[in-house]
Motif scaffolding. Sequence first.
Motif, short mmCIF file in Angstrom:
data_model
loop_
_atom_site.label_atom_id
_atom_site.label_comp_id
_atom_site.label_asym_id
_atom_site.label_seq_id
_atom_site.Cartn_x
_atom_site.Cartn_y
_atom_site.Cartn_z
N ALA A 265 0.83 -1.20 0.00
CA ALA A 265 0.00 0.00 0.00
C ALA A 265 0.86 1.26 0.00
O ALA A 265 0.53 2.25 -0.66
N ILE A 266 1.96 1.23 0.73
CA ILE A 266 2.87 2.38 0.75
C ILE A 266 3.44 2.64 -0.64
O ILE A 266 3.58 3.79 -1.07
N LYS A 267 3.75 1.59 -1.38
CA LYS A 267 4.25 1.76 -2.75
C LYS A 267 3.20 2.43 -3.62
O LYS A 267 3.52 3.23 -4.52
N LYS A 268 1.93 2.13 -3.36
CA LYS A 268 0.85 2.79 -4.10
C LYS A 268 0.78 4.28 -3.73
O LYS A 268 0.59 5.14 -4.59
N ILE A 269 0.94 4.56 -2.43
CA ILE A 269 0.89 5.95 -1.97
C ILE A 269 1.98 6.78 -2.62
O ILE A 269 1.79 7.96 -2.95
N GLU A 270 3.14 6.17 -2.84
CA GLU A 270 4.26 6.89 -3.44
C GLU A 270 3.95 7.40 -4.85
O GLU A 270 4.54 8.39 -5.29
N ILE A 271 3.02 6.76 -5.53
CA ILE A 271 2.69 7.20 -6.89
C ILE A 271 1.34 7.90 -6.96
O ILE A 271 0.88 8.26 -8.05
N PHE A 272 0.68 8.11 -5.81
CA PHE A 272 -0.57 8.86 -5.81
C PHE A 272 -0.35 10.25 -6.37
O PHE A 272 0.66 10.90 -6.10
N GLN A 273 -1.32 10.75 -7.14
CA GLN A 273 -1.31 12.12 -7.63
C GLN A 273 -2.65 12.77 -7.29
O GLN A 273 -3.70 12.12 -7.36
N PRO A 274 -2.65 14.06 -6.91
CA PRO A 274 -3.91 14.74 -6.67
C PRO A 274 -4.80 14.72 -7.92
O PRO A 274 -4.29 14.68 -9.05
N LEU A 275 -6.09 14.78 -7.72
CA LEU A 275 -7.04 14.77 -8.82
C LEU A 275 -7.32 16.19 -9.31
O LEU A 275 -7.14 17.16 -8.57
N PRO A 276 -7.79 16.35 -10.55
CA PRO A 276 -8.20 17.67 -11.03
C PRO A 276 -9.25 18.28 -10.10
O PRO A 276 -10.21 17.60 -9.71
N GLY A 277 -9.05 19.53 -9.72
CA GLY A 277 -9.96 20.19 -8.80
C GLY A 277 -9.68 19.92 -7.35
O GLY A 277 -10.26 20.55 -6.46
N ARG A 278 -8.77 18.99 -7.07
CA ARG A 278 -8.46 18.60 -5.70
C ARG A 278 -6.94 18.62 -5.45
O ARG A 278 -6.40 17.75 -4.79
N GLY A 279 -6.28 19.63 -6.03
CA GLY A 279 -4.86 19.81 -5.74
C GLY A 279 -3.92 19.40 -6.85
O GLY A 279 -2.70 19.39 -6.66
N LEU A 280 -4.45 19.06 -8.04
CA LEU A 280 -3.59 18.66 -9.15
C LEU A 280 -2.67 19.82 -9.54
O LEU A 280 -3.10 20.96 -9.72
#
Length: 266
Positions: free
Chosen positions: A182-197
């Motif tokens: 799960a941490i490896k997934k968090i490392e590649i998380f990106q904010p969404l449009p309208g929510r910090g992209l």
Amino acid sequence: VARLNQALSSYGGVSQTERNLNVLIGIASIMSGFNQNDSYWLLEMALGEMLGNSEVVKPDIAIVTSISEAHTAEVPTLEGIAEQKSLIFEHMQPNSHVIINRDIEQFEIIEKKAKSKNLSIITYGYSDNSEIRLKNITTSNVKIEIRGKEYNYKTTLPDHLIINSLAVLGVMLALQLPIEAAIKKIEIFQPLPGRGLLRKVKFNDKDISVISDAFNASPKSMRAGLRYLEKTAPQPSSRVAILGEMAELGEESTDLHINLKDVIKE
């Protein structure tokens, strides 16, 4: 919801809330179209119809990320909002899990209600009492501690989204899924449009960073967005913030808007 979807997708099919269908009729409608064979259904529930939402959904896991003035037009106090959000527990089975941000000032209200329903509580946040504790954030590294074990990882998420991503790890604990994956997934998380992209664009041969964070706003999220702007553009002369109205703040709306001047001056 999107970040949790990304983390869980490695372990089974996932259906999730689309658009802003978080009131009772919207939730019932979207659930009717969910894939019955998916392992996980992810839903966002609106405050005003929380009791009905809980009755329809009967959650196995509930997440409470924050209590803020965003709902004071409906419920005038933060304590009342905490009570209202806690109605999600009413139709959960005993020993189901609730993931709570331990830094919420009204945490004890939420905790008391969860305990009264015999729910299993997992906490996260900066607090020393959190099971998933955020110990340190730098420009290139995040250090957390989960039940006594330290983890380090990298992320480009703004600070307020890093906190929210810890709730994803809480769900992993509840489902007894691997934390490391799960941490490896968090490392590649990106904010969404309208929510910090964050987008990089060119204008008149100048490189400009544009933060898309206009989906919704409350005093708390506005402060978080302004701090993200500060972090993205360290020189005050290079920052431009285009701010809209924060809706549904009730009688305190004017004061809550004016109070933003302090964080803007900073």
